[in-house]
Design a protein around this motif. Structure first.
Motif, PDB file in Angstrom:
ATOM      1  N   VAL A  89      35.739 112.835   9.015  1.00  0.00           N
ATOM      2  CA  VAL A  89      36.169 111.541   8.479  1.00  0.00           C
ATOM      3  C   VAL A  89      36.260 111.587   6.962  1.00  0.00           C
ATOM      4  N   HIS A 100      34.030 102.339   8.700  1.00  0.00           N
ATOM      5  CA  HIS A 100      33.190 103.220   9.512  1.00  0.00           C
ATOM      6  C   HIS A 100      31.760 102.749   9.350  1.00  0.00           C
ATOM      7  N   ALA A 112      34.794 105.301  13.499  1.00  0.00           N
ATOM      8  CA  ALA A 112      35.638 105.147  12.322  1.00  0.00           C
ATOM      9  C   ALA A 112      36.960 104.540  12.762  1.00  0.00           C
TER      10      ALA A 112
END
Length: 280
Positions: A89, A100, A112
């Protein structure tokens, strides 16, 4: 008319320039174990799943559409898998990660939201944004699963398998605020109002039946004691008629002026009726 002309007539018309290249696939409905909401995004349906996590289509209260990637309970319990999720991420541009949760939430599954995705207006731009967000979510889950890691050399021995691949339920989540009644649809609102109306009707019917049953009941004898504001209760005692005396019917009994109580046993003559000379 020749065969060539007939074939030309039945050919479909050319596709408009702004027509979508590919249709957006419909999402599967949510299952009972799926969370209705993660963070500020309400989940609408499933887009895909593997042993590492799930992809959901979602939207928030501000109207933003997104694709949410969420870990399974098996991968969320693995510290190394959580690190791979966070690294994947963080490797994405900041403008495509809408939200997130905190990686320090050890008791919760990581998720997320990827976007932005415009409303589906039938244009190819909306389709491309949706597919691009899905591809980012798939890449994050693939990094957790490590299924795209190149294999050096030749494969030998059994296939690699994560120990948590059998635990494919959605990971633990926390909902706040509660999903009701924000996420209700018009049909759900109608069902709630019908239920409330039915309860009010049953309550009114119960009160009517109680009034019909007890409106002609006789009053209580004696009546109930109602305390005063000073918490004192007044009790009235009605005296009873004394039994008639042996001197005659209807003759009232005269109390003894001396105030002494009679002594002796029943059936014996009283001391006053005896001869005073017998005392000595």
């Amino acid at each position: 008319m020749t065969a060539t002309e007939s074939q030309t007539e039945v050919q479909p018309a050319e596709r408009p320039v702004d027509a979508p290249v590919s249709l957006i696939p419909a999402a599967l409905p949510l299952q009972p174990e799926d969370p209705p909401r993660v963070g500020e995004f309400w989940l609408r349906g499933r887009l895909g799943a593997n042993a590492a996590g799930y992809l959901y289509t979602a939207s928030d209260e501000r109207g933003r559409n997104a694709v949410v990637a969420m870990m399974t309970e098996g991968s969320a319990d693995d510290a190394a898998a959580r690190d791979r999720f966070v690294f994947a991420v963080d490797s994405l541009p900041e403008d495509v990660v809408l939200a997130h949760n905190d990686e320090d939430d050890d008791d919760l599954a990581l998720w997320a939201a990827f976007g932005p995705i415009r409303e589906d207006d039938g244009s190819s731009a909306a389709t491309d944004e949706r597919l691009l967000a899905e591809r980012r979510g798939e890449d994050v889950l693939s990094a957790v699963l490590m299924d795209r890691v190149p294999q050096p050399g030749r494969r030998r021995g059994p296939d690699f398998l994560h120990y948590w691949e059998g635990r494919r339920r959605p990971g633990l989540f926390r909902i706040w605020p509660l999903p009701w009644p924000t996420a209700l649809r018009p049909a759900s609102w109608a069902a709630i109002w019908y239920a409330l109306a039915t309860m009010l009707l049953l309550m009114a019917l119960s009160l009517l039946l109680a009034w019909l049953l007890f409106k002609d009941s006789p009053p209580l004898n004696p009546p109930p004691v109602i305390p005063t504001p000073t918490n004192t209760v007044t009790t009235t005692i009605t005296p009873t008629t004394p039994p008639p005396d042996s001197t005659g019917p209807g003759t009232p009994t005269t109390p003894d002026p001396s105030g002494s109580l009679p002594t002796g046993t029943p059936g014996e003559p009283s001391p006053s009726s005896t001869n005073p000379g017998d005392k000595f």
